[in-house]
Design a protein around this motif. Structure first.
Motif, PDB file in Angstrom:
ATOM      1  N   LYS A 156       0.215  -1.395  -0.003  1.00  0.00           N
ATOM      2  CA  LYS A 156      -0.005   0.025   0.240  1.00  0.00           C
ATOM      3  C   LYS A 156       1.171   1.311  -0.053  1.00  0.00           C
ATOM      4  N   THR A 157       1.986   1.259   0.799  1.00  0.00           N
ATOM      5  CA  THR A 157       2.747   2.739   1.138  1.00  0.00           C
ATOM      6  C   THR A 157       3.888   2.784  -0.241  1.00  0.00           C
ATOM      7  N   CYS A 158       3.948   1.848  -1.305  1.00  0.00           N
ATOM      8  CA  CYS A 158       4.570   2.120  -2.468  1.00  0.00           C
ATOM      9  C   CYS A 158       3.865   2.859  -3.300  1.00  0.00           C
ATOM     10  N   PRO A 159       5.107   4.085  -3.438  1.00  0.00           N
ATOM     11  CA  PRO A 159       4.665   5.227  -3.926  1.00  0.00           C
ATOM     12  C   PRO A 159       5.234   4.467  -5.644  1.00  0.00           C
ATOM     13  N   THR A 160       6.081   4.078  -6.428  1.00  0.00           N
ATOM     14  CA  THR A 160       5.653   3.915  -7.996  1.00  0.00           C
ATOM     15  C   THR A 160       5.050   2.568  -8.623  1.00  0.00           C
TER      16      THR A 160
ATOM     17  N   GLY B  84      -2.859   6.649  -1.719  1.00  0.00           N
ATOM     18  CA  GLY B  84      -2.319   5.597  -0.555  1.00  0.00           C
ATOM     19  C   GLY B  84      -0.845   5.417  -0.348  1.00  0.00           C
ATOM     20  N   ALA B  85       0.065   5.737  -1.092  1.00  0.00           N
ATOM     21  CA  ALA B  85       1.365   5.545  -0.636  1.00  0.00           C
ATOM     22  C   ALA B  85       1.602   7.089   0.318  1.00  0.00           C
ATOM     23  N   LEU B  86       2.853   5.772   0.131  1.00  0.00           N
ATOM     24  CA  LEU B  86       3.898   7.083   1.391  1.00  0.00           C
ATOM     25  C   LEU B  86       4.703   6.992   0.980  1.00  0.00           C
TER      26      LEU B  86
ATOM     27  N   LYS C  30       6.057   8.582  -7.996  1.00  0.00           N
ATOM     28  CA  LYS C  30       4.305   7.811  -8.533  1.00  0.00           C
ATOM     29  C   LYS C  30       4.198   8.621  -9.737  1.00  0.00           C
ATOM     30  N   THR C  33       7.147   7.528 -12.285  1.00  0.00           N
ATOM     31  CA  THR C  33       6.844   6.758 -12.584  1.00  0.00           C
ATOM     32  C   THR C  33       5.687   6.232 -14.543  1.00  0.00           C
TER      33      THR C  33
END
Lengths: 242, 190, 799
Positions: A156-160, B84-86, C30, C33
């Motif tokens: 969930k935390t992964c941005p990429t 949701g990402a951080l 994000k 990418t």
């Protein structure tokens, strides 16, 4: 074979370490004392309180510099050697959740399983023991979250989009798709043991350049029991413990 | 406007999970209690924005209904920027809130003293107000060397802060300007 | 940011320069990418190889402080190879404007330089005006004094050869970056630029950014989706705190701080309200008096009347030419001229350049108020390294404040989105929110002035100040409301009603607004910043616009200068990524930069509405150090002369003169270039993050990164403790010896560079090390006085 799987696309990992910290946050794990040791990889290795660790490695290839990031964690093996060991001592110390395929350690029962054997059985050098209590711990796939319909915290935390999680066949398909895409530019790209594990890594290069245990430290194609015997190399393991 | 409740806590799923795990003989230490029941199951959700860089990621805070304490923070999946990402810092927000290093009383360091003393808010604010007035009244500049009216104070300076809310920033600049300060600066300058 | 975070995904080429976005703005990746998934090329140019470089399609290095040379070469390339977007350049930029005959440039100096004052007379750079007072233009771009020709001449000096010698970047790398980036000078392609403090913290900081603006204007990349100049701001609300002007030189909404010579409000308004005789120019600042009067009404409410000039004289005035910026503030404090000091949510003992000067300056104060969450190096300066508390008089009050999630209010992100946050929990017993603290403190001061009288009490007592802190009330005041029943533009408004947008603000005292830019953020429709509605039209969805999510200044416009994304008929240059479009009767898509019809109708306005002449400024006659960016070396540099001219450093730089202000160039005692930066895991000085065990675990101690070659030269091994020292101070750090740093070849000589983060301090963690700002020089950009902490000289030795 159903259940869940992770797909970890290291080509997209920026080593922001959101996953590493989020894992600690969700599991309520304390920090361990660290020192700057000439690398951004910290803690230096997985430990009883660190289930997820982003490993950093830099290499120079034909004048071109690469810096590889490898978010290391338990692979939730399809046929987990650690469970075979534990089953020989205490039933239920290591269980496999039938719905997801998650491999889960029971902290209390694991005290009764010889840790050295568990660790040596793991082809990915994952389990870690708390010396004081004798408990052994590792990634639990955020089983509480997954059962509640949530993504594991690291994913969930992964941005990429480096961390992915879902039904196993979907993850395998995604992994193959990404592999095909990156192959064009990185001919050495490969998936790490996709058939044997539920945490499938895509690497752009020789997996050993990312991490010594990026792929299983046993030759595939032999039986598990034989592999267990063959991979016992206490000296090598002791070195990595340091 | 409060957001609508997200449909991500499925009670049946949670119940099933805890039953399964109990049957498997789990007997976990308190620190691992969440493995049995989703710790955020009964918590109140509020949304916030990450206090670090200016990407402005959405974060959900889970607050325990009984203790009133924040028990979990995680990325807001509805937020269009971070979905949701951080990053490492944002993911650790919980630890800034629940941190034993936080100072919980005003402190005072007297001239030439080598230690902090705990003081009351009432005393601290009154003393500061007195210092402000004394310094301001003593050093107030009505006119500059050319005889032009300037109504300013150069003997008091203020820095901060880009970590404050907009509403606080506005009030703070109004307060400092009303006091006559011209040395008003903050992070944007460095 | 002219654009916003999600918009990065629309770019065809992304250049990250002066920023390490992957580490310092991780979630931006994000969208980087996402762009790459769509085929975008990512380029990173930086002195060191970072996590950003690791993800780039192309990475190349340059020596710290040589960005203008690098970009000047790109301008030259674009012009020589005719890669610019001609129609855009001719119509929307000032390339066709004719500059007056007095303008000139010779050996590093523009015309009008006064060496004694180290200042320019900018009248030398004025445009030539026609009879109506409008700049003369030559749309053929051939006139020898038109901006385009002057630009061409200026940058023809930035040859690949010269640029490579200055920057240390290989020529083939320069060519590759230029080629890739210039490929977007077409209607159907766009490139975005992501920068941060790697560009601002230089004595040529503003001109670094100007150089890139010129490139973006030449390529037609401003106003379009996937384009823009995007400052990645480093603090959650540094955009908002700047908008509300916690800065000496501006009032909320970027209005000017009054000067002593402007005796009345009328004089003040006249001075700062530009007049444009060109009917095609919107000249938005012509509304200045409406914003300034509404601001004064917000300050003083009913006490501000026409008769008392709306309280204009109650607010402090600077002398003409007086500068009260950060570096000057601390210089004055160091000299003992400042007695009382508020360090509110900021840690200058670590964050300021030449931090030891700041620390020593604090010892000269009578009193300090330090508001923060944790103990820090500023509040506790008196017990810091080399301090003897017994000799320090300064009284210090430390006030503990709430964490963001313990209070309610809004912050504004880098993309100008004003987002509302809720209170998740009460702060621990004994802690107050910042808003509460300031309201209570000011009320105590007001009480004292009421009771004891005092000097010039009017502004204090007449201030429109609340009894208790309520963020909604302040948010409403910032938006503004009607002070009486009034009819504006045919619409009737009742007293107390929220002003719907700044178009309704008045200069007669009938409206108040704490910040005109935020007018529209809290209206009768409610708190717009709290909106969480993701609905969008198909056109908006295509470029990732979320007009109903939070609120964005100005007037919810998500991409600034978006009228430059369409041709004169209102047709998008790139229909696939249209920002706005003229339907024949109205605009659709984003909120346009002004609702006028397209230019071709004859009723339109030029797209750069905030500029007096309505055009993007390739020629920027307002800057302190020249209308075109020119390469100068950093104050401290490893080369004896500037290859571009005989001006080694920026000729307009202000030099401080106390014993704490030392600098050395080409001094064998300080042979290595150094730069400072942050890491993902710590934030700014680390004040908040150094108390958090998880983050300390990941980045526990101060380090200095260096090449294998330099390590060998100094007998340093990876992980060794080393001392890094500059003329101003020294720190102990752990060496990270890495292939990611490489020595440069500059003018045939080997130049080593090192880098270290400034996120540590002596208070916590105990063995974490101290601030890298102990090393950095207190010298700043002549326009902004932002200090040059990204390029200076040090020595490194084994401890």
């Amino acid at each position: 074979m159903g259940g869940k799987s992770f797909f970890i696309d290291t080509s997209r990992c920026t080593a922001c370490r959101g996953c590493q910290i989020a894992c600690k946050e969700w599991h309520g794990l304390p920090a361990t004392p660290t020192k700057q040791w000439g690398s951004h990889q910290n803690p230096k290795d997985l430990n009883f309180y660190t289930y997820k660790l982003v490993r950093f490695s830099e290499h120079e290839k034909r004048g071109k510099l690469v810096w590889y990031f490898f978010p290391d964690q338990c692979r939730h093996c399809i046929e987990p050697p650690c469970k075979d060991v534990a089953d020989g001592y205490v039933k239920g110390a290591i269980v496999k959740d039938s719905e997801t395929g998650a491999i889960i350690y029971n902290l209390e029962l694991m005290k009764k399983v010889p840790f050295d054997e568990v660790r040596e059985a793991c082809p990915y050098n994952i389990p870690r023991q708390d010396e004081k209590t004798g408990m052994v711990a590792k990634c639990d796939m955020c089983i509480d979250r997954v059962k509640a319909g949530l993504l594991p915290m690291c994913v969930k935390t992964c941005p990429t989009g480096a961390m992915n999680f879902g039904e196993r066949d979907e993850m395998l398909a995604l992994a193959q798709k990404r592999l095909a895409e990156v192959k064009r530019k990185f001919p050495n790209a490969q998936l790490c043991d996709p058939e044997d594990v539920r945490v499938i890594y895509l690497v752009l290069d020789n997996p050993k350049l990312y991490h010594k245990f990026a792929i299983a430290s046993v030759t595939p194609g032999i039986t598990r029991k034989a592999a267990l015997r063959k991979l016992l190399n206490p000296v090598g393991f002791l070195q990595t413990l340091g | 406007m409060k957001m609508t409740r997200r449909d991500f806590v499925k009670f049946t799923g949670v119940a099933a999970a805890s039953v399964t795990l109990v049957n498997l003989g789990f007997d976990l230490k308190p620190a691992y209690a969440h493995a049995q029941i989703l710790k955020t199951r009964m918590a109140k959700e509020t949304t916030t924005i990450c206090p670090y860089c200016a990407v402005g990621c959405g974060i959900i805070c889970h607050t325990d209904l009984v203790t009133g304490k924040v028990i979990n923070t995680e990325g807001d999946p509805d937020h269009p920027i971070n979905q949701g990402a951080l990053c490492a810092k944002g993911a650790a927000l919980y630890q800034m809130i629940n941190n034993s290093g936080r100072i919980t009383k005003p402190l005072y360091r007297a001239p030439y003293s080598d230690k902090w003393e705990e003081v009351t808010w009432e005393w601290a604010l009154e003393q500061i107000a007195k210092r402000v007035k004394e310094t301001r009244d003593k050093y107030f500049i009505h006119k500059n060397s050319k005889g032009q009216v300037v109504n300013r104070v150069e003997a008091i300076a203020h820095v901060g802060s880009a970590a404050l809310d907009n509403e606080e920033c506005w009030l703070l600049q109004a307060m400092m300007r009303a006091l006559g300060l011209v040395y008003i600066e903050h992070q944007a300058r460095i | 940011m002219t654009n916003h975070w999600i918009d990065i995904k629309n770019a065809d080429v992304i250049l990250i320069m002066g920023s390490n976005a992957a580490e310092n703005h991780p979630i931006s990746f994000k969208w980087v990418t996402e762009a790459r998934k769509n085929g975008a090329i990512l380029i990173h140019v930086d002195p060191r190889f970072t996590r950003t470089s690791a993800k780039a399609d192309f990475y190349t290095r340059l020596r710290s402080g040589t960005d203008i040379a690098f970009l000047g070469g790109m301008i030259n390339y674009i012009l020589q190879k005719k890669k610019y977007f001609k129609e855009y350049v001719v119509e929307y930029t000032n390339a066709s404007f004719i500059v007056n005959k007095k303008y000139g440039f010779k050996d590093g100096l523009f015309a009008g330089y006064d060496p004694k004052k180290r200042k320019y007379d900018k009248s030398y750079w004025a445009f030539e005006l026609d009879r109506n007072g409008v700049p003369k233009r030559d749309k053929s771009l051939r006139h020898p004094r038109c901006v385009f020709q002057l630009l061409k001449k200026h940058y023809s000096r930035y040859t690949l050869d010269k640029v490579s010698k200055i920057t240390g970047t290989p020529k083939e790398d320069l060519k590759k970056v230029y080629e890739l980036y210039a490929s977007t000078g077409r209607k159907d392609r766009s490139a975005t630029l992501m920068y941060a403090m790697g560009w601002t913290q230089h004595t040529v900081g503003v001109q670094n950014i100007r150089a890139m603006c010129i490139i973006q204007l030449l390529l037609g990349n401003i106003g379009v989706a996937g384009g823009g100049i995007n400052a990645l701001r480093g603090e959650s609300n540094v955009q908002g705190s700047t908008d509300h002007c916690l800065l000496f030189h501006i009032w909320p909404g970027y209005l000017k701080t009054p000067r002593a010579s402007l005796k009345t409000l009328a004089e003040y308004n006249k001075k700062f309200t530009p007049k444009s005789p060109d009917p095609m120019s919107a000249n938005w600042w012509q509304n200045y008096p409406k914003y300034s009067v509404s601001l004064l009404k917000a300050f003083f409410g009913d006490k501000a009347t026409k008769a008392n000039d709306f309280g204009y004289s109650w607010l402090p005035k600077l002398d003409d030419g007086q500068n009260a910026a950060w570096l000057i503030l601390f210089d004055e404090m160091y000299k003992g001229n400042i007695k009382g000091f508020f360090a509110w949510g900021q840690n200058p003992a670590c964050s300021g350049a030449n931090a030891d000067k700041n620390r020593k300056a604090m010892a000269k104060l009578d009193w300090m108020v330090n508001v923060n969450i944790f103990e820090n190096e500023t509040g506790s300066f008196w017990k810091g390294p080399d301090m003897d508390p017994k000799k320090i008089k300064t009284e210090v009050f430390f006030l503990p404040c709430a964490v963001s999630a313990e209070k309610e209010g809004s912050i504004t992100n880098s993309g100008r989105w004003m987002q509302w946050r809720y209170k998740a929990a009460n702060p621990p017993c004994g802690i107050k929110g910042d808003g509460e603290i300031m309201v209570e403190l000011m009320n105590k001061i007001r009480k004292l002035y009421k009771k004891e009288k005092g000097v010039f009490p009017e502004p204090i007592l007449n201030l429109n100040w609340p009894k208790e802190y309520n963020p909604h009330e302040i948010a409403k005041l910032i938006n503004g409301y009607f002070m009486k029943d009034v009819t504006v533009k045919g619409k009737r408004f009742r007293k107390g009603e929220q002003v719907p947008s700044f178009a309704y603000l008045q200069d007669d005292g009938s409206t108040c607004s704490g910040n005109w830019l935020y007018c529209g953020s809290y209206t009768e429709k409610g708190n717009m910043a709290a909106r969480r509605d993701k609905t969008q039209t198909e056109m908006q969805a295509r470029i990732g616009l979320f007009p109903n999510w939070s609120w964005c200044w100005p007037v919810n416009r998500r991409i600034l200068y978006n009228r430059a994304s369409v041709d004169k008929h209102g047709r998008p240059w790139n229909p696939a990524k249209a920002v706005i479009r003229w339907t024949g009767s109205k605009w659709e898509g984003d909120v346009p930069d002004g609702g006028w019809p397209p230019l071709a109708t004859g009723k339109g306005k030029y797209p750069f509405i905030m500029r007096k002449w309505g055009h993007g400024q390739i020629f920027g006659p307002g800057r302190a150090d020249g209308p075109f960016p020119e390469h100068y070396e950093p104050l401290e540099c490893p080369v004896k002369r500037n290859l571009m001219s005989s001006q080694r450093i920026n000729p307009t730089v202000k030099l401080f003169e106390t014993d704490a202000d030392k600098w050395r160039s080409c001094d064998p005692r300080y042979p290595f270039v150094a730069t400072t930066y942050r890491v993902t895991e710590h934030w700014q000085t680390g004040l908040l993050t150094r108390w958090q065990p998880w983050l300390v675990e990941a980045e526990p101690q101060l380090f200095v990164e260096m090449s294998e070659e330099l390590a060998q030269l100094r007998g340093i091994k990876n992980g060794d403790k080393v001392v890094v020292e500059s003329p101003r101070g020294k720190v102990t750090a752990v060496a990270i010896v890495t292939k990611r740093f490489k020595p440069f070849k500059i003018l045939g000589q080997t130049v080593h560079q090192v880098g270290l983060p400034w996120c540590y301090g002596w208070v916590a963690p105990k063995d974490g090390g101290d601030s890298a700002n102990l090393l950095t020089p207190s010298v700043g950009d002549p326009n902004t006085l932002i200090p040059e902490t990204k390029a200076f000289m040090v020595n490194v030795r084994k401890r």
